[in-house]
Design a protein around this motif. Structure first.
Motif, PDB file in Angstrom:
ATOM      1  N   GLU A  43       0.822  -1.218   0.000  1.00  0.00           N
ATOM      2  CA  GLU A  43       0.000   0.000   0.000  1.00  0.00           C
ATOM      3  C   GLU A  43       0.853   1.262   0.000  1.00  0.00           C
ATOM      4  O   GLU A  43       0.513   2.264  -0.638  1.00  0.00           O
ATOM      5  CB  GLU A  43      -0.925  -0.006   1.217  1.00  0.00           C
ATOM      6  CG  GLU A  43      -2.011   1.051   1.162  1.00  0.00           C
ATOM      7  CD  GLU A  43      -3.072   0.833   2.220  1.00  0.00           C
ATOM      8  OE1 GLU A  43      -4.130   1.486   2.113  1.00  0.00           O
ATOM      9  OE2 GLU A  43      -2.860   0.035   3.150  1.00  0.00           O
TER      10      GLU A  43
ATOM     11  N   CYS B  59      -1.278  -1.702  -8.665  1.00  0.00           N
ATOM     12  CA  CYS B  59      -1.802  -0.994  -7.493  1.00  0.00           C
ATOM     13  C   CYS B  59      -2.477  -1.989  -6.549  1.00  0.00           C
ATOM     14  O   CYS B  59      -2.615  -3.174  -6.869  1.00  0.00           O
ATOM     15  CB  CYS B  59      -2.781   0.095  -7.917  1.00  0.00           C
ATOM     16  SG  CYS B  59      -4.235  -0.525  -8.805  1.00  0.00           S
ATOM     17  N   ARG B  60      -2.903  -1.476  -5.419  1.00  0.00           N
ATOM     18  CA  ARG B  60      -3.581  -2.306  -4.435  1.00  0.00           C
ATOM     19  C   ARG B  60      -5.070  -2.369  -4.748  1.00  0.00           C
ATOM     20  O   ARG B  60      -5.689  -1.370  -5.097  1.00  0.00           O
ATOM     21  CB  ARG B  60      -3.369  -1.758  -3.017  1.00  0.00           C
ATOM     22  CG  ARG B  60      -3.794  -2.729  -1.910  1.00  0.00           C
ATOM     23  CD  ARG B  60      -3.478  -2.129  -0.545  1.00  0.00           C
ATOM     24  NE  ARG B  60      -3.745  -3.047   0.546  1.00  0.00           N
ATOM     25  CZ  ARG B  60      -2.874  -3.914   1.035  1.00  0.00           C
ATOM     26  NH1 ARG B  60      -1.669  -3.978   0.499  1.00  0.00           N
ATOM     27  NH2 ARG B  60      -3.188  -4.717   2.039  1.00  0.00           N
TER      28      ARG B  60
ATOM     29  N   GLN C 254      -8.804  -2.320  -4.120  1.00  0.00           N
ATOM     30  CA  GLN C 254      -9.631  -1.630  -3.127  1.00  0.00           C
ATOM     31  C   GLN C 254     -10.824  -2.479  -2.735  1.00  0.00           C
ATOM     32  O   GLN C 254     -11.422  -3.115  -3.580  1.00  0.00           O
ATOM     33  CB  GLN C 254     -10.108  -0.273  -3.671  1.00  0.00           C
ATOM     34  CG  GLN C 254      -8.967   0.662  -4.014  1.00  0.00           C
ATOM     35  CD  GLN C 254      -8.113   1.013  -2.802  1.00  0.00           C
ATOM     36  OE1 GLN C 254      -8.623   1.295  -1.721  1.00  0.00           O
ATOM     37  NE2 GLN C 254      -6.801   1.000  -2.988  1.00  0.00           N
TER      38      GLN C 254
END
Length: 258
Positions: A42, A255-256, A258
């Motif tokens: 993150e 990306c992380r 969500q």
């Protein structure tokens, strides 16, 4: 008279097909992918990389560079940067263009070994390109979370040592693997925790006749042990023609989830 008309029509169709195949072979296309993972660090936010494979004889267009510049954190060359008969001056020029995007990392492909690979290795070193020959490089956030980019040498010549690359990587890191050959995935097990594999080599089949070719078109596949990206590649081999597998490069954002 009818035969003459038919012959003229066939010639026109043939010329149109040839023109289309040339257009597909020399396209300057950047595919954008956004890949989200539940375990992506993150504190790294999002990380973007530019992936280009199988350049072969092509000169990288400024259109590609200008499209990606300022958007990618680093560049990965997925092998076959060159081949027999390509002047090293062209290779150097392509590397300088890619360095204008960001730091460049390279893995060997089978055609790279057709040239004087000792000289190619020296050119890469002189250009400041990091060669990932069974090694890894680590990117670390300010909070200490890590992303590792691993690379293995040419699998076709049994030069690949995934175990060495894994030893060089941080065990707890988020791992990406670059390999010229897609079938490196056969050597990956879930315990390796390699989340993404970047590959080329197949050219996406390069020429599909009635939808058929020795290889499938490139794309992203979710496998049991990892996610695999196979690129159609930027250049061509043998004939400078493509059909149904246009030339492509990739801007990949990680990306992380969500």
């Amino acid at each position: 008279m009818i035969m003459i008309i038919l012959l003229v029509a066939l010639c026109i169709l043939g010329a149109c097909l040839l023109a289309y195949m040339l257009w597909e072979a020399f396209r300057n296309k950047v595919l954008e992918h956004r890949l989200a993972f539940p375990d992506f660090p993150e504190s790294l936010g999002s990380v973007s990389l530019f992936f280009i494979s199988d350049i072969h004889r092509r000169e990288i267009s400024e259109t590609i560079i200008n499209t990606v510049k300022g958007k990618a954190d680093f560049v990965v060359i997925g092998g076959d940067l060159t081949e027999k008969g390509v002047p090293f001056d062209k290779v150097k020029a392509n590397l300088m263009k890619l360095k204008g995007i960001g730091p460049v990392y390279f893995v060997w492909g089978n055609n790279d070994y057709e040239v004087d690979y000792h000289e190619l290795d020296a050119i890469l070193l002189d250009a400041g390109v990091k060669v990932l020959d069974n090694t890894a490089v680590t990117f670390e956030s300010r909070l200490g979370e890590k992303l590792c980019l691993l690379g293995v040498d040419d699998l076709n010549q049994n030069r690949d040592r995934l175990d060495y690359a894994l030893q060089d990587a941080e065990e707890s890191s988020f791992k990406i693997l670059a390999c010229h050959y897609p079938n490196i995935t056969e050597k990956i097990v879930p315990e390796h925790r390699i989340r993404l594999v970047l590959s080329g080599h197949t050219h996406g089949g390069q020429i599909h006749i009635l939808g058929y070719s020795p290889y499938k078109r490139g794309g992203i596949k979710k496998l049991a042990n990892t996610i695999l990206l196979i690129s159609n590649g930027y250049g061509t081999t043998a004939l400078p023609l493509r059909l149904g597998a246009p030339a492509e490069t990739h801007l990949i954002t990680l990306c992380r989830e969500q």
